[in-house]
Design an enzyme around this catalytic site. Structure first.
Site, PDB file in Angstrom:
ATOM      1  N   TYR A   1      45.063  75.236  22.584  1.00 16.88           N
ATOM      2  CA  TYR A   1      46.490  74.566  22.812  1.00 16.88           C
ATOM      3  C   TYR A   1      46.944  73.210  21.718  1.00 16.88           C
ATOM      4  CZ  TYR A   1      46.605  76.221  27.626  1.00 16.88           C
ATOM      5  OH  TYR A   1      46.599  77.289  28.648  1.00 16.88           O
TER       6      TYR A   1
ATOM      7  N   PHE B   1      44.982  70.272  38.242  1.00 17.40           N
ATOM      8  CA  PHE B   1      45.814  71.082  38.624  1.00 17.40           C
ATOM      9  C   PHE B   1      45.775  72.378  38.068  1.00 17.40           C
ATOM     10  CE2 PHE B   1      47.691  68.432  35.618  1.00 17.40           C
ATOM     11  CZ  PHE B   1      48.268  69.219  34.616  1.00 17.40           C
TER      12      PHE B   1
END
Length: 397
Positions: free
Chosen positions: A117, A397
């Protein structure tokens, strides 16, 4: 953009296939856990859906207490038959461009891999730890506040689920993020599918609750005769210090237990300071939590506060969202673009690491990850961005 319910359900299947080992929800309900209008997909000519990325409308508490708009990025995955083709990069770029169009100045995610990322401008902005407390050793020091009333609720009841959601809206610490209705719905569904039993307590009198804890027993196969009965607290929310004390006292008062594990917790939790024997608390399993992306650098820098006195000039480079590239003059009085000579030059991913105060600029400099042009400016930048407490989200999440 995926809009059809079946198509969105298939996107979650793509993500789960890419992740290999994650639990699966009921196929017919999968799309109900996804916010409409926020899922993108990659199709190859003549082929089915092969890649996907999604997000939720959210906010994040930044230093100074503001809740700023962000995208909670999730379910990024490409089928293992179609990796290494640039599909994930195209999906993430598309997401970030949508964030800009929506006015979401930040994006954050939880990373399954630690090496992918940063290329898209994300950096590790907060960390979490597991905290293990040996209950027989855990005696509170004289003077530790009692906290308030604690009561059990039923996680199967919709009214009690809604109560937890209402309590969480008071989350006020740097790094906290919004928990959407989709998040709560998915968590309730996964508990329903699980073979484990979950318990929940809330702190405060009815109508004025200010904290909660959700926990489950660990390794129940030999629970009746076990000498190492443990619970794992997977969600601990205390909006006030009174709630913090009350919930910790409750957890350590449960009969039969030898261990209480709180995971995740902030890396600077200081629970051991409550006890006469600090060795009763063992902090371990420190790991990355929030991967942050500054989508609109100037707006994000302006959204948080800085410590006075002093000022620093940061030169930021952003290869993906090039409008962010530039020099920024930062002080307690505000943030502005500038042509002044920079004190520090850094990639937007490294700025993300320091944005919430979880990483110091000197650490990045020592690792060779930023260029320092003025040592005094480095010191001033660390002072400006410094926080009293480490950032922490606490929401997976």
């Amino acid at each position: 953009m995926l809009t059809d319910a079946q198509e969105i359900g298939r996107s979650l299947e793509v993500f789960l296939t890419a992740m290999v080992g994650l639990p699966r929800a009921d196929a017919e309900k999968q799309h109900t856990f996804m916010e409409p209008g926020r899922t993108v997909g990659a199709y190859l000519p003549g082929e089915r859906l092969v890649g996907t990325a999604s997000s939720f409308t959210s906010w994040m508490v930044v230093p100074g207490g503001r809740k700023v708009p962000q995208a909670a990025v999730t379910d990024v995955g490409v089928l293992p038959t179609h990796t290494r083709r640039g599909l994930a990069s195209a999906l993430v770029r598309n997401q970030l461009e949508q964030c800009l169009a929506r006015g979401e100045i930040l994006a954050s995610l939880r990373a399954s891999e630690a090496t992918i990322y940063e290329r898209w401008g994300f950096g590790i902005a907060s960390a979490v730890a597991a905290v293990e407390i040996t209950v027989p050793q855990a005696q509170f020091r004289a003077g530790v506040p009692k906290g308030g009333d604690v009561r059990l609720i039923d996680l199967r009841e919709r009214a009690d689920q809604d109560l937890l959601a209402r309590i969480y809206t008071g989350a006020n610490w740097a790094g906290a993020i919004d928990r959407s209705s989709y998040w709560w719905r998915a968590k309730a569904h996964m508990r329903h599918l699980s073979q484990e039993h979950f318990y929940a307590v809330v702190h405060g009198i009815p109508g004025h609750e200010d904290g909660f804890a959700i926990y489950k027993p660990e390794d129940t196969t030999a629970w009746f005769r076990s000498k190492d009965r443990s619970i794992v607290v997977g969600d601990f929310v205390a909006n006030t210090s009174r709630a913090h004390f009350g919930l910790i006292r409750y957890l350590l008062s449960i009969d039969l237990l030898q261990r209480v594990v709180l995971d995740p917790m902030p890396v600077d939790h200081s629970l051991e300071k409550l006890l006469t024997d600090e060795r009763a608390v063992n902090t371990h399993a420190v790991r990355d939590e929030t991967w942050l992306r500054l989508v609109d650098v100037q707006a994000a820098l302006r959204a948080r506060t800085y410590r006075a006195p002093g000022e620093a000039v940061l030169e930021v480079r952003d290869e993906l969202l090039r409008e962010n590239t530039g020099r920024y003059l930062i002080s307690a009085q505000g943030v502005a673009r500038t042509d002044r000579r920079p004190d520090i030059t850094l990639d937007v991913s490294q700025l993300a690491c320091a944005y919430l105060g979880g990483t110091r600029f000197w650490q990045l400099a020592q690792a060779g990850r930023i260029a320092v042009h003025d040592d005094g400016g480095l010191t001033r930048a660390d002072h400006l961005f410094g926080l009293r407490r480490a950032p922490f989200s606490g929401t997976m999440f």
